[in-house]
Design an enzyme around this catalytic site. Structure first.
Site, PDB file in Angstrom:
ATOM      1  CG  ASP A  14      -1.801   1.114   1.389  1.00 56.72           C
ATOM      2  OD1 ASP A  14      -2.254   1.642   0.360  1.00 56.72           O
ATOM      3  OD2 ASP A  14      -2.087   1.514   2.543  1.00 56.72           O
ATOM      4  CG  ASP A  28      -2.160   7.402   0.810  1.00 54.64           C
ATOM      5  OD1 ASP A  28      -1.301   8.287   0.689  1.00 54.64           O
ATOM      6  OD2 ASP A  28      -3.049   7.187  -0.030  1.00 54.64           O
ATOM      7  CG  ASP A  72      -2.980   2.101   6.475  1.00 53.54           C
ATOM      8  OD1 ASP A  72      -2.854   1.899   5.249  1.00 53.54           O
ATOM      9  OD2 ASP A  72      -3.698   3.001   6.935  1.00 53.54           O
TER      10      ASP A  72
HETATM   11 MG   LIG Z   1      -3.141   3.003   3.454  1.00 50.86          MG
END
Ligand SMILES: [Mg+2]
Length: 181
Positions: free
Chosen positions: A7, A9, A133
């Site tokens: 990922d 961000d 996340d």
């Molecule tokens: Mg993310």
């Protein structure tokens, strides 16, 4: 080589820290990252919704996000043992496309740009591992999910957790060892 979908961000891009910094600077607030455990920036400052969301329209914001500590050196090393893909749910913020692409070219120039995947629902991704996340993306993923620590997810216990890129490197190198045995 096994594939890792990574990922952007909050994983290789320190988006939240940059967001809080710009928001505090522009709106004279003194919000600390520590106040965001288990909740989003918007949940912490619902009254500032318009200000907070205004950054999602700004290419200069996405272009200037800080690189997550140690992500470059670790991904460079992991890319010798794994096939690395950067998978970002960019559809959530269409204004970010171009800036995100240029950011990746600048900071992760050792990766093949054909391995940059701008998508929406990540359940379409086929890889052996996903580092994210966001618990929702990991739940929808068919391979092995690795949760990258972010203030918002500190209370989640459903997935293997890595707190930073040095821990992620150890974890992935241990996976290689295990596969060899
Ligand atoms: Mg993310």
């Amino acid at each position: 080589m096994k594939r890792i979908a990574i990922d952007m961000d909050e994983v290789i891009a320190d988006t939240l820290a940059t967001h809080v910094e710009w928001y505090n600077r522009d709106y004279k607030d003194e919000l600390c990252i520590g106040e965001l455990e288990g909740r989003s920036l918007l949940e912490a400052r619902p009254e500032a919704q318009v200000a907070i969301e205004s950054y999602y329209e700004r290419e200069d914001f996405f272009r200037n996000i800080k690189v997550m500590e140690h992500s470059q050196e670790v991904l460079r090393e992991l890319s010798e043992h794994y096939e690395i893909f950067i998978t970002t749910a960019a559809m959530e913020v269409p204004a970010s496309f171009h800036a995100k692409y240029e950011w990746l070219l600048e900071h992760f120039d050792f990766l093949d740009e054909m391995n940059f995947v701008f998508c929406g629902d990540k359940s379409i991704i086929r890889a052996d591992y996903m580092v994210d996340d966001n618990i929702r993306q990991l739940r929808a993923f068919k391979g092995k999910g690795v949760l990258f620590s972010a203030p918002r997810n500190v209370y989640e216990t459903e997935f293997v957790r890595v707190n930073n890129w040095l821990e992620a490197k150890e974890w992935f190198m241990a996976e290689l060892e295990e596969a060899r045995q």
